[in-house]
Design a protein around this motif. Structure first.
Motif, PDB file in Angstrom:
ATOM      1  N   ASN A   1      -9.005  -2.867   4.348  1.00 30.70           N
ATOM      2  CA  ASN A   1      -8.610  -3.717   3.219  1.00 30.70           C
ATOM      3  C   ASN A   1      -7.639  -4.815   3.663  1.00 30.70           C
ATOM      4  O   ASN A   1      -6.494  -4.870   3.217  1.00 30.70           O
ATOM      5  CB  ASN A   1      -7.938  -2.870   2.133  1.00 30.70           C
ATOM      6  CG  ASN A   1      -8.914  -1.957   1.431  1.00 30.70           C
ATOM      7  OD1 ASN A   1     -10.085  -2.306   1.249  1.00 30.70           O
ATOM      8  ND2 ASN A   1      -8.451  -0.778   1.042  1.00 30.70           N
TER       9      ASN A   1
ATOM     10  N   LYS B   1     -13.016  18.588   2.017  1.00 28.95           N
ATOM     11  CA  LYS B   1     -12.889  19.935   2.595  1.00 28.95           C
ATOM     12  C   LYS B   1     -13.021  21.014   1.511  1.00 28.95           C
ATOM     13  O   LYS B   1     -13.477  22.129   1.778  1.00 28.95           O
ATOM     14  CB  LYS B   1     -11.554  20.087   3.324  1.00 28.95           C
ATOM     15  CG  LYS B   1     -11.650  19.804   4.800  1.00 28.95           C
ATOM     16  CD  LYS B   1     -11.723  18.360   5.209  1.00 28.95           C
ATOM     17  CE  LYS B   1     -13.014  17.700   5.443  1.00 28.95           C
ATOM     18  NZ  LYS B   1     -12.913  16.268   5.714  1.00 28.95           N
TER      19      LYS B   1
ATOM     20  N   THR C   1      -0.956   7.104   2.609  1.00 27.62           N
ATOM     21  CA  THR C   1      -0.247   7.905   3.609  1.00 27.62           C
ATOM     22  C   THR C   1       0.597   7.029   4.530  1.00 27.62           C
ATOM     23  O   THR C   1       1.778   7.311   4.774  1.00 27.62           O
ATOM     24  CB  THR C   1      -1.274   8.695   4.443  1.00 27.62           C
ATOM     25  OG1 THR C   1      -2.014   9.515   3.540  1.00 27.62           O
ATOM     26  CG2 THR C   1      -0.606   9.552   5.490  1.00 27.62           C
TER      27      THR C   1
ATOM     28  N   ALA D   1      -0.249  -1.805   4.861  1.00 29.90           N
ATOM     29  CA  ALA D   1      -0.741  -0.413   4.909  1.00 29.90           C
ATOM     30  C   ALA D   1      -1.757  -0.240   3.785  1.00 29.90           C
ATOM     31  O   ALA D   1      -1.647   0.637   2.935  1.00 29.90           O
ATOM     32  CB  ALA D   1       0.424   0.563   4.747  1.00 29.90           C
ATOM     33  N   THR D   2      -2.745  -1.142   3.801  1.00 34.56           N
ATOM     34  CA  THR D   2      -3.650  -1.275   2.655  1.00 34.56           C
ATOM     35  C   THR D   2      -4.909  -0.405   2.752  1.00 34.56           C
ATOM     36  O   THR D   2      -5.792  -0.496   1.899  1.00 34.56           O
ATOM     37  CB  THR D   2      -4.064  -2.759   2.487  1.00 34.56           C
ATOM     38  OG1 THR D   2      -4.432  -3.265   3.774  1.00 34.56           O
ATOM     39  CG2 THR D   2      -2.919  -3.588   1.950  1.00 34.56           C
TER      40      THR D   2
ATOM     41  N   GLY E   1       0.824  -1.213   0.000  1.00 31.38           N
ATOM     42  CA  GLY E   1       0.000   0.000   0.000  1.00 31.38           C
ATOM     43  C   GLY E   1       0.848   1.250   0.000  1.00 31.38           C
ATOM     44  O   GLY E   1       1.724   1.417   0.855  1.00 31.38           O
TER      45      GLY E   1
ATOM     46  N   GLY F   1       1.643   3.913   4.049  1.00 34.95           N
ATOM     47  CA  GLY F   1       2.694   3.216   3.301  1.00 34.95           C
ATOM     48  C   GLY F   1       3.845   4.149   2.952  1.00 34.95           C
ATOM     49  O   GLY F   1       5.021   3.775   3.057  1.00 34.95           O
TER      50      GLY F   1
ATOM     51  N   ARG G   1     -16.603   2.184   6.840  1.00 30.98           N
ATOM     52  CA  ARG G   1     -15.435   1.790   6.059  1.00 30.98           C
ATOM     53  C   ARG G   1     -15.008   0.384   6.451  1.00 30.98           C
ATOM     54  O   ARG G   1     -15.117  -0.023   7.609  1.00 30.98           O
ATOM     55  CB  ARG G   1     -14.267   2.753   6.309  1.00 30.98           C
ATOM     56  CG  ARG G   1     -14.598   4.226   6.176  1.00 30.98           C
ATOM     57  CD  ARG G   1     -14.435   4.790   4.800  1.00 30.98           C
ATOM     58  NE  ARG G   1     -13.131   4.651   4.228  1.00 30.98           N
ATOM     59  CZ  ARG G   1     -12.906   4.865   2.913  1.00 30.98           C
ATOM     60  NH1 ARG G   1     -13.891   5.206   2.098  1.00 30.98           N
ATOM     61  NH2 ARG G   1     -11.696   4.732   2.414  1.00 30.98           N
TER      62      ARG G   1
ATOM     63  N   ALA H   1      -0.406  -0.616   9.675  1.00 34.15           N
ATOM     64  CA  ALA H   1      -0.519   0.827   9.913  1.00 34.15           C
ATOM     65  C   ALA H   1      -1.656   1.429   9.097  1.00 34.15           C
ATOM     66  O   ALA H   1      -1.999   0.931   8.025  1.00 34.15           O
ATOM     67  CB  ALA H   1       0.801   1.497   9.520  1.00 34.15           C
TER      68      ALA H   1
ATOM     69  N   GLY I   1     -10.612  11.677  -0.163  1.00 36.48           N
ATOM     70  CA  GLY I   1     -10.893  11.758   1.270  1.00 36.48           C
ATOM     71  C   GLY I   1     -10.856  13.161   1.821  1.00 36.48           C
ATOM     72  O   GLY I   1     -11.630  14.039   1.413  1.00 36.48           O
TER      73      GLY I   1
ATOM     74  N   ALA J   1      -2.677   7.649  10.525  1.00 37.39           N
ATOM     75  CA  ALA J   1      -2.095   6.791   9.476  1.00 37.39           C
ATOM     76  C   ALA J   1      -0.627   7.157   9.270  1.00 37.39           C
ATOM     77  O   ALA J   1       0.239   6.274   9.154  1.00 37.39           O
ATOM     78  CB  ALA J   1      -2.876   6.938   8.169  1.00 37.39           C
TER      79      ALA J   1
END
Ligand SMILES: Cc1cc2nc3c(=O)[nH]c(=O)nc-3n(C[C@H](O)[C@H](O)[C@H](O)COP(=O)(O)OP(=O)(O)OC[C@H]3O[C@@H](n4cnc5c(N)ncnc54)[C@H](O)[C@@H]3O)c2cc1C
Length: 482
Positions: A275, A55, A18, A143-144, A15, A20, A272, A311, A50, A324
């Motif tokens: 993964n 934002k 962020t 980190a998926t 991954g 990874g 969510r 992570a 995201g 993350a």
């Protein structure tokens, strides 16, 4: 079929989001023999679909809201016109700029550090990437990330009329109407932004819960505020979704009555899913909980006593950007230095929902404190009558501060109110420093500012702890409305 390539690597990170990317950077302090595998597009969830594009949409919505609100100040704006194409164009352009930074960062890595494809475990040290590469890895970082969780039946019923957040930020224009299912952080943020941008929305919640607050007094207030702010069915029951041509028909029960409303789209914001379910973890020999999530230690990111670390959203613990990044650093450092695995202290929990008013939680939540059976006291302030909040016509919501009986140690806070993103930071820094209520009250407070509300709550808290006098009502030495 091309033969499968085999590689041997010291540290492999699955991954390139962020977590990874920060794991990669941290591992480099120990070894150059690092490989990051990415199955999708580079650019990170935060930048692509995201934190940042959401934002950007909220910023456009705030601008529209400011115009609508102007007459309350005696300022007449000309008729509000929202150019949906221009709104989406700015969102996409700025989103691409943010995504570009992450893509550039990856492009600067040596080629030997990147591999594209979907990774899965064949054994504790063996990974298969698509059908092209097999890797023997001494240490592995998972980190998926995570993806939207959507009930499969909804997909069947609605087909391409069903959206998740990933789809929204590629729109060329604002749609006519959207049903938003889910009243959590993502659902509330997007629904309120769309509503303010002139899109007809209705948010469907479950069980009356609106947003993440756990303090019963604040949770009720928060629900009331958002029910007034936009069409919101917080306790929608027996939700039935069907498609008629290009129209999504939503039928639900609420307060004993059955309702039906038609929308152009349905946005599923129903949580969510980490993964980790497509990694074939059954071959990895790792300890898993009853949901199939790896059991890990948050201060080392290590799964059990293995050579595998986890992570970011993948661990389903604190699915937030700064967490993350921090967890990526911990996992990368420990994967790099393994077997000398080190403990890294974690920061005080801090989460913010960018609605209006904003919602924030700091340190230990009301629920956690109550469940732990800790003796704690609460001090509160309502922003309805708070001076600066009234001046700016943002006088909604309240803040509740929690501290330990006996010591006065600040433990946490929950709030729905103006500038909660800033108040939450001040309070998180205080909690992390180990401040007491007395320390918080010894700080300077300017006048007139929304932070004066924190002082009011802290005085109430000091009293509730029996550590100070009854606060003076409308204390004028603090300035009017403080
Ligand atoms: C709409 C929305 C708004 C948000 N707003 C905020 C906010 O305001 N503030 C905040 O703090 N957080 C926010 N978040 C959460 C934040 O975006 C995430 O916590 C963060 O991006 C997670 O980073 P990550 O590295 O864990 O995952 P990601 O960035 O998703 O990276 C995971 C990567 O792993 C890849 N991958 C997955 N499986 C495999 C595999 N088997 N093989 C190879 N590669 C694989 C994926 O393709 C992906 O690129 C928001 C999230 C959403 C969806």
């Amino acid at each position: 079929m091309a033969p499968i390539r085999t590689l041997e690597k010291e540290v492999v990170i699955i991954g390139a989001g962020t977590a990874g990317m920060s794991a990669h950077r941290a591992a480099l302090a120990h070894t150059q023999d690092v490989l990051v595998i990415e199955s999708g597009a580079y650019g990170t969830t935060c930048a692509r679909v995201g934190c940042m594009p959401s934002k950007l949409m909220i910023a456009a919505a705030d601008a529209a809201h400011g115009v609508r609100k102007a007459p309350a100040f005696g300022v007449e704006a000309r008729e509000l016109h929202i150019d949906g194409q221009a709104v989406m164009q700015r969102i996409r352009a700025e989103r691409d700029r943010f995504t570009g930074f992450a893509i550039e960062a990856v492009a600067e890595w040596p080629k030997a550090h990147r591999l594209q494809g979907h990774a899965r475990f064949l054994g504790p040290h063996t990974l298969q990437v698509d059908e092209h590469t097999r890797i023997e890895a001494q240490r592995i970082v998972i980190a998926t990330g995570s993806r939207s969780r959507v009930p499969p039946a909804w997909r069947q019923a609605l087909g391409d009329r069903l959206l998740v957040n990933d789809d929204v930020f590629d729109w060329q224009d604002l749609p006519d109407s959207v049903a938003v299912v889910g009243a959590g952080a993502i659902g509330l943020e997007l629904a309120q932004a769309l509503h303010r941008l002139g899109v007809r929305v209705r948010v469907f919640g479950k069980g009356g819960k609106v947003g993440p607050l756990t303090d019963p007094e604040l949770a009720g207030r928060s629900r009331g505020i958002f029910e007034q702010a936009m069409p919101l069915s917080a306790k929608a029951e027996d939700l039935d979704l069907r498609r008629e041509g290009d129209v999504v028909v939503v039928t639900w029960k609420e307060n004993g009555a059955t309702h039906t409303e038609r929308f152009a789209w349905l946005l599923a914001a129903t949580g969510r899913q980490a993964n980790v379910d497509q990694l074939d973890l059954q071959h990895a020999g790792l300890p898993l909980d009853d949901k199939g999530q790896p059991v890990f230690e948050p201060c080392t990111a290590r799964i059990g006593d293995s050579h595998v670390f986890i992570a970011g959203d993948a661990n389903a613990d604190r699915p937030l950007l700064h967490e993350a990044a921090a967890e990526g650093r911990i996992a990368g450092d420990n994967a790099g230095r393994y077997p000398d695995v080190r403990v890294h202290p974690r920061t005080t929990p801090l989460s913010i929902v960018f609605t209006d008013p904003q919602i924030a939680m700091v340190g230990q939540s009301h629920k956690r404190l109550t469940e732990a059976g800790k003796p704690f006291a609460t001090g509160s302030v309502s922003f309805e009558d708070q001076g600066r909040s009234r001046v700016r016509l943002v006088n909604q919501g309240a803040l509740q501060l929690y501290a330990e009986h006996g010591s006065g140690l600040l433990l946490g806070a929950e709030m729905v109110g103006p500038e909660a993103e800033h108040l939450a930071h001040l309070l998180a820094w205080s909690v992390q420093r180990g401040d007491t209520v007395a320390d918080l009250l010894a700080m300077p407070y300017y006048h007139p500012v929304i932070e004066e509300g924190v002082r009011t709550a802290a005085r109430e808290l000091r009293r509730a702890l029996h550590m100070g006098p009854e606060p003076v009502k409308r204390c004028i030495d603090c300035g009017p409305g403080a």
